[in-house]
Enzyme design. Structure first.
Site, PDB file in Angstrom:
ATOM      1  N   GLY A 167      -1.263  -4.717  -7.268  1.00 26.44           N
ATOM      2  CA  GLY A 167      -2.092  -5.639  -8.043  1.00 26.44           C
ATOM      3  C   GLY A 167      -1.335  -6.729  -8.752  1.00 26.44           C
TER       4      GLY A 167
ATOM      5  N   TYR B  57      -5.866  12.030  -1.048  1.00 29.79           N
ATOM      6  CA  TYR B  57      -6.457  11.097  -2.002  1.00 29.79           C
ATOM      7  C   TYR B  57      -7.722  11.723  -2.587  1.00 29.79           C
ATOM      8  CZ  TYR B  57      -3.454   7.639   0.367  1.00 29.79           C
ATOM      9  OH  TYR B  57      -2.391   6.965   0.916  1.00 29.79           O
TER      10      TYR B  57
END
Length: 330
Positions: free
Chosen positions: A223, A58
Site C-alpha cells: 500500500g 489466509y
C-alpha cells in the site's frame, strides 16, 4: 485487458491479477467485509482481471470460502491460484509438506473454492522436515488426477534467505532446480515492486530463461506505493504493517521520494501512483503478472487500469533513478 501467458503450457491470464489475501488476512481486520470483498472480486472479473490469488492459510480458510462464493457464479471467467504447505496455529505458522497432507489440503481447497480444478496450485513454503521432491511429487500426482492444472512455487522469505546465506533468492532457485527434476514449474510467486526490486537480479532471469511465469506479489509495497498512506498514521494491531520496519513513521517519511517520483510520472499520463507502480512491474517482462491486493472494488478497477498504461523510456529511466528504499524489509 491485455492477456499474458505463464509457463510452458501457455496458460492465459489477464495482465493484472487480484491478490485476495487482504480481504481476510494480515490487514486491518475492522475493514474486512465479506460483501465488499465479493464486490471487489466481481469488479476485478468485470475488468478482465482473471487471476485470483488466494491460499488455504489466509483466514485461515475464510479467504478460499469467499472466493468460492464468486466462483460458484463465474468459474469460467477466473484463473484460480491457491496454495498449500503452511498451517496457522496460535501466534505461529508452521510448514507441512508431507505428501498425504498435501493431497488432503488440495481436496479441502477444492471444496471451499467450489470448483473441480485448481488452475495453479502453489507450494507456499517447503517443509524442512520433508524433502521438497516428495512434496512436489505429491502435487504432481494432483495434476495427473485432474485436480490441478499446473504447479507453482512461492519464494522463501528474507529471514530464511539470511539463515541459508547467499543472495536474496539463492535458496528459492536451489529449490526450483530440484523440483524441476520432478515436474515442471509453471510459475514462481515472489515480491517485486519499485521499492523491492531484488527479484530482478537472479530470480526473474531464471524464470525468463526457462519459460516460467512470474507472479509479482506485493507490487504496491503493501500500500505504500499508492501514495494514500501518511507517515505516522498508525495501523491496527492485527495489521502486519504495525510491526513492519518500513512502516515506522520515520521510514515512511524517509521513503516519500519514491511516492513523489511515482506521482511525477503519473501526472504525465493522467494516471495514479498505483497504476504507475503496476505498469513498472508489467514492464519487467512479458511473463510477469502483478497480483496487487485489494479489499474494495474501486481499487480493483484502478489496478486493472494499469494494464493499459505503457511507460515510455523516459518514464522508466526516471523511475530507475529514484533512490532505493530505506529500512529493513523484515
Amino acid at each position: 485487458m491485455e492477456r499474458r501467458t505463464i509457463g510452458a503450457g501457455a496458460l492465459g491470464v489477464g495482465a493484472v491479477g487480484l491478490g485476495c489475501m487482504p480481504m481476510s488476512w494480515a490487514y486491518s481486520g475492522s475493514r474486512q467485509r465479506g460483501d465488499a470483498s465479493m464486490r471487489t472480486v466481481h469488479a476485478a472479473l468485470d475488468q478482465g482481471t482473471t487471476l485470483l490469488d488466494t491460499a488455504d492459510m489466509y483466514g485461515p480458510f475464510t479467504n478460499e470460502l469467499l472466493v468460492g462464493r464468486v466462483l460458484r457464479e463465474r468459474r469460467a471467467e477466473a484463473f484460480v491460484s491457491t496454495k498449500c504447505g503452511l498451517l496457522v496455529g496460535d501466534q505461529h505458522v508452521v510448514a507441512n509438506g508431507r505428501p498425504g497432507y498435501v493431497k488432503r489440503a488440495c481436496d479441502a481447497s477444492l471444496r471451499r473454492l467450489q470448483t473441480d480444478t485448481i488452475d495453479l496450485y502453489q507450494l507456499h513454503r517447503a517443509d524442512p522436515e520433508v524433502p521438497i521432491e516428495e512434496t512436489w511429487g505429491a502435487m504432481a500426482d494432483l495434476v495427473t488426477a485432474g485436480k490441478v492444472r499446473a504447479l507453482g512455487l512461492c519464494a522463501v522469505g528474507a529471514r530464511a534467505r539470511r539463515r541459508s546465506g547467499g543472495g536474496m533468492h539463492d535458496l528459492t532457485i536451489r529449490q526450483l532446480e530440484r523440483v524441476q527434476q520432478v515436474f515442471p514449474v509453471t510459475a514462481v510467486e515472489a515480491e517485486l515492486s519499485v521499492w523491492s526490486p531484488e527479484a530482478l537480479d537472479a530470480l526473474l532471469p531464471w524464470c525468463a530463461a526457462r519459460g516460467v511465469g512470474f507472479l509479482a506479489a506485493m507490487p504496491l509495497g503493501n500500500g505504500f506505493l499508492t501514495g494514500t498512506l501518511t507517515p505516522g498514521q498508525g495501523f491496527e494491531p492485527d495489521d502486519l504493517r504495525a510491526r513492519h520496519p518500513r512502516f515506522t513513521a520515520e521510514m515512511m517519511a524517509a521513503n516519500q521520494p519514491l511516492v513523489v517520483g511515482l506521482r511525477r510520472v503519473a501526472a504525465r499520463h493522467g494516471a495514479t501512483p498505483a497504476q504507475v507502480a503496476l505498469a513498472w512491474v508489467l514492464a519487467q517482462g512479458a511473463q510477469v503478472v502483478p497480483i496487487p491486493g485489494a479489499k474494495r472494488d474501486r481499487w480493483a478497477r484502478e489496478n486493472a487500469g494499469a494494464a493499459g498504461l505503457h511507460l515510455s523510456p523516459r518514464d522508466l529511466a526516471d523511475l530507475a533513478a529514484l533512490p532505493p528504499a530505506q529500512g529493513s524489509w523484515d
